[in-house]
Design an enzyme around this catalytic site. Structure first.
Site, short mmCIF file in Angstrom:
data_model
loop_
_atom_site.label_atom_id
_atom_site.label_comp_id
_atom_site.label_asym_id
_atom_site.label_seq_id
_atom_site.Cartn_x
_atom_site.Cartn_y
_atom_site.Cartn_z
N ASN A 9 0.58 -1.23 0.20
CA ASN A 9 -0.38 0.17 -0.09
C ASN A 9 1.15 1.12 -0.38
O ASN A 9 1.64 1.64 1.55
CB ASN A 9 -0.37 -0.08 1.55
CG ASN A 9 -1.67 1.10 1.11
OD1 ASN A 9 -2.00 2.65 0.44
ND2 ASN A 9 -1.96 1.43 2.60
N LYS A 11 0.34 4.24 -0.56
CA LYS A 11 -0.69 5.51 0.24
C LYS A 11 0.12 6.57 -0.96
O LYS A 11 -0.51 6.33 -2.12
CB LYS A 11 -0.34 5.45 1.55
CG LYS A 11 0.38 4.13 3.04
CD LYS A 11 0.29 4.84 4.14
CE LYS A 11 -0.25 3.23 4.64
NZ LYS A 11 -0.24 3.74 6.32
N HIS A 95 -9.68 0.89 4.92
CA HIS A 95 -8.45 1.14 5.64
C HIS A 95 -8.34 2.20 7.09
O HIS A 95 -8.69 3.16 7.05
CB HIS A 95 -7.47 1.31 4.78
CG HIS A 95 -6.17 2.06 5.43
ND1 HIS A 95 -5.90 2.93 6.47
CD2 HIS A 95 -4.85 1.18 5.08
CE1 HIS A 95 -4.29 2.71 6.48
NE2 HIS A 95 -3.78 1.07 5.93
N GLU A 97 -6.64 4.40 8.11
CA GLU A 97 -6.52 5.77 7.43
C GLU A 97 -7.90 6.48 7.13
O GLU A 97 -7.95 8.20 7.17
CB GLU A 97 -5.35 6.54 6.70
CG GLU A 97 -4.22 6.16 7.40
CD GLU A 97 -3.12 5.34 6.83
OE1 GLU A 97 -2.91 5.45 5.46
OE2 GLU A 97 -1.83 4.98 7.49
N GLU A 166 -5.11 -4.94 11.13
CA GLU A 166 -4.14 -3.75 10.96
C GLU A 166 -4.33 -3.31 12.47
O GLU A 166 -4.92 -2.60 12.37
CB GLU A 166 -4.29 -3.39 9.83
CG GLU A 166 -3.97 -3.76 8.07
CD GLU A 166 -3.21 -2.97 6.99
OE1 GLU A 166 -2.49 -2.63 6.95
OE2 GLU A 166 -3.91 -1.79 6.70
N GLY A 172 2.17 2.61 10.57
CA GLY A 172 3.32 2.70 10.49
C GLY A 172 4.32 3.90 11.82
O GLY A 172 4.87 4.69 11.85
N SER A 211 3.68 -2.39 10.43
CA SER A 211 4.97 -2.45 10.01
C SER A 211 5.78 -3.69 9.58
O SER A 211 6.46 -3.61 10.59
CB SER A 211 5.43 -1.75 11.77
OG SER A 211 5.10 -0.58 11.93
P1 PGA Z 1 2.43 0.17 7.52
O1 PGA Z 1 1.14 0.22 7.11
O2 PGA Z 1 3.74 -1.01 7.03
O3 PGA Z 1 3.43 1.71 7.09
O4 PGA Z 1 2.83 0.10 8.87
C1 PGA Z 1 0.71 -0.07 7.05
C2 PGA Z 1 -0.75 -0.16 6.49
O5 PGA Z 1 -1.14 0.66 6.91
O6 PGA Z 1 -1.28 -0.67 5.45
#
Ligand code: PGA
Length: 249
Positions: A9, A11, A95, A97, A166, A172, A211
């Site tokens: 992803n 983003k 997601h 976010e 997640e 992140g 992560s």
């Molecule tokens: P990350 O993000 O691997 O940077 O923690 C995962 C995601 O948001 O899908």
């Protein structure tokens, strides 16, 4: 046997130059991976990725989709039919976010999942608890509710979804759920799918995200109910992402 999936992803990162470089390095590096692999670029770069990935084993996804199925006056929205027409095989829905920054609730996530399936784009339904919810002992309740709304809304084709667990506190942040913490929630999700039907529990892939990096991928992917990963930050680095894809046994 569920085929493992690793999805990157991106983003809101990248430009045409960086994407050319990333995919030129990534494609040969993952050619022998046992995993199915997808990249999920910002929407405007989907056509570029379609061009660059022609003939490769990588597929392409979108980061969100409209819940509206019919064309109409929905400024800024992109329908699942348009995603399919542009070469998207997958789409992320729900997601964290999107949930926290753009106010997407469970009902909207379910409607988007249904819209994707109607257009034959495969939804990756993201679920996960915040740190406060985990500390309050509410992880399974929250994840259960998020998935239940989707399962209850779909009239058919439940087996075509992929679930991504997640934990919001791991996205992140560099904090990863331990393989045991992740497996516990994945096993719970599997039970929830089994309550719908044994076949669903057998078929639906459950990815872990939060992560994921080369250093922890193999251990996470070795868990019995973890069927691959949804990778954010580490998917922007070809070498790191290839190592994650190649960690699938
Ligand atoms: P990350 O993000 O691997 O940077 O923690 C995962 C995601 O948001 O899908």
């Amino acid at each position: 046997m569920r085929q493992k999936l690793v999805a990157g992803n991106w983003k809101m990162h990248g430009n045409s130059q960086s994407i050319r470089e990333l995919l030129a390095a990534l494609t040969p590096a993952v050619a022998e991976s046992a995993a199915e692999i997808a990249v999920i670029p910002p929407l405007v770069y989907v056509p570029l990725c379609v061009d660059l990935l022609a003939g490769s084993k990588l597929s392409i996804g979108a980061q969100t989709v409209s819940e509206q199925c019919d064309p109409g006056a929905y400024t800024g929205e992109v329908s699942a039919e348009m995603l399919a027409d542009s070469g998207c095989h997958y789409v992320l829905v729900g997601h964290s976010e999107r949930r926290s920054l753009y106010g997407e609730n469970d009902a909207l996530v379910a409607a988007k999942t249904e819209a994707a399936l109607n257009a034959k784009v495969l939804p990756i339904v993201c679920v996960g608890e915040t740190r406060e919810q985990r500390e309050a002992g509410e992880t399974l309740k929250v994840v259960g509710r998020q998935l239940d709304v989707v399962l209850a809304t779909l009239k058919s084709e439940h087996e075509k979804i992929t679930v991504a667990y997640e934990p919001v506190w791991a996205i992140g942040t560099g904090l990863t759920a331990t393989p045991e913490q992740a497996q516990e929630v994945h096993a719970f999700i599997r039970t929830q799918l089994a309550a719908h039907s044994a076949e669903l529990a057998d078929t639906v892939r459950i990815l872990y995200g939060g992560s994921v990096k080369a250093a922890n991928a193999a251990e996470l992917f070795a868990q019995p109910d973890i069927d691959g990963g949804l990778v954010g930050g580490a998917s922007l680095d070809a070498e790191e992402f290839a190592a994650i894809c190649n960690a699938i046994g």
